[in-house]
Scaffold this motif. Structure first.
Motif, PDB file in Angstrom:
ATOM      1  N   GLU A  29       0.836  -1.207   0.000  1.00  0.00           N
ATOM      2  CA  GLU A  29       0.000   0.000   0.000  1.00  0.00           C
ATOM      3  C   GLU A  29       0.871   1.258   0.000  1.00  0.00           C
ATOM      4  OE1 GLU A  29      -1.405   3.451   1.684  1.00  0.00           O
ATOM      5  OE2 GLU A  29      -0.428   2.072   3.104  1.00  0.00           O
ATOM      6  N   GLN A  32       2.390   2.605  -3.324  1.00  0.00           N
ATOM      7  CA  GLN A  32       1.520   3.355  -4.230  1.00  0.00           C
ATOM      8  C   GLN A  32       1.610   4.871  -4.009  1.00  0.00           C
ATOM      9  OE1 GLN A  32       0.077   1.734  -6.665  1.00  0.00           O
ATOM     10  NE2 GLN A  32       0.911  -0.162  -5.797  1.00  0.00           N
ATOM     11  N   ARG A  33       1.943   5.272  -2.796  1.00  0.00           N
ATOM     12  CA  ARG A  33       1.986   6.710  -2.496  1.00  0.00           C
ATOM     13  C   ARG A  33       3.397   7.154  -2.090  1.00  0.00           C
ATOM     14  NH1 ARG A  33       1.514   6.936   3.163  1.00  0.00           N
ATOM     15  NH2 ARG A  33       1.044   4.890   4.048  1.00  0.00           N
ATOM     16  N   ASP A  62       4.934   5.279 -10.259  1.00  0.00           N
ATOM     17  CA  ASP A  62       4.517   4.908 -11.613  1.00  0.00           C
ATOM     18  C   ASP A  62       5.144   5.796 -12.679  1.00  0.00           C
ATOM     19  OD1 ASP A  62       3.272   7.171 -10.864  1.00  0.00           O
ATOM     20  OD2 ASP A  62       1.241   6.561 -11.424  1.00  0.00           O
TER      21      ASP A  62
END
Ligand SMILES: [Zn+2]
Length: 297
Positions: A29, A32-33, A62
């Protein structure tokens, strides 16, 4: 007695959050940030400079999709920070980087980074160097797998676990109780470049024992009043430099061992201040120890 200034590579402001390293759900998790440092194979990372000094150019996960090894560095204010090693995962670094960025290694930028960036880059550099140099099991030679967000490698054959290495090394200013200190010139150093003595701590040895042994081995002196000053990680590749000061005990005649030093001699504060020697760069703990001693006299 302590160093007056924190050495450049000893600065750190992130929370290492070691308890997160085994929490796969949280790590997935958090990725992702995350803000991500890309560390190239040769140990460089992207640095940007908008006029207020160099800053690390963090990526979003990303942005370039680096498929390499992920290392969890820690958190600050709820933001997770990772490093990726594209070279280790088969991915290649993007050939072009956005305008104004340069790929630089820790030694080139450390002194100019702020405390937070410096701490993250030292940690990332040290971890990346360990993975590059220790891909195999020290027991059986099998290629090990990376676990715990990059902080452990495990052997698939015998189950042994391997952790990042930090090799303690002592570095010491030897003085005569008055106005003189010993500086040596390493065999590969240019004329005029001198520094204080240093050496690795041996197995089974105390730090003070290492200081006394190294001084005896390198310049033939006995020392006393050995006192700790401070430390600095030096991940080139895996040292932790532990700074000391010590006073010569008895005969001050230098008997230089040719094994490590080209030469060594006593220098007065006045000589050093007058520029008689070219000292180590300011990012080194040697520079901090010498300048503190100069200013104390
Ligand atoms: Zn093994």
């Amino acid at each position: 007695m302590r160093l007056r200034e924190v050495p450049a590579l000893s600065r750190s402001e992130h929370d290492r959050s070691a308890h997160r390293r085994t929490d796969e759900g949280w790590l997935a998790e958090a990725w992702q940030r995350a803000r991500v440092l890309v560390i190239a194979e040769e140990g460089t990372t992207a640095v940007t400079d908008t006029g207020t000094g160099p800053r690390l150019a963090y990526r979003s996960p990303d942005a370039e999709g680096p498929a390499g090894l992920r290392l969890f560095l820690g958190e600050r204010d709820g933001t997770p920070y990772f490093a990726t090693l594209p070279g280790s995962g088969g991915a290649t670094l993007p050939g072009a980087v956005p305008g104004g960025e340069r790929w630089l290694g820790l030694p080139a930028v450390a002194a100019d980074l702020d405390d937070f960036d410096a701490g993250l880059l030292v940690t990332a550099t040290a971890l990346a160097g360990w993975h590059a140099r220790h891909p195999r099991c020290a027991r059986c030679g099998a290629v090990t797998e990376v676990i715990h967000a990059g902080w452990t490698r495990r052997c698939p054959d015998d189950g042994s676990e391997h952790w990042p290495r930090t090799d303690p090394a002592v570095i010491m200013l030897v003085h005569d109780g008055a106005d003189n200190c010993v500086l040596g010139r390493g065999k590969s150093w240019p004329e005029g470049r001198y520094s204080i003595l240093a050496g690795f701590v041996e197995p089974g040895e105390s730090l003070e024992g290492a200081v006394a042994r190294e001084v005896a081995e390198e310049v033939g002196l006995r020392v006393t009043d050995i006192a700790y000053l401070g430390s600095q990680p030096w991940p080139f590749p895996a040292s932790l430099m532990l700074g000391f000061i010590a006073r010569v005990d008895g005969d001050p005649t230098l008997r230089v061992s040719g094994d490590e030093l080209a030469e060594a001699r006593w220098f007065s504060r006045a000589e050093i201040r007058a520029g008689a020697v070219r000292l180590a760069p300011s990012v080194s703990i040697a520079f901090r120890i010498i300048t503190d001693w100069l200013d104390a006299g």
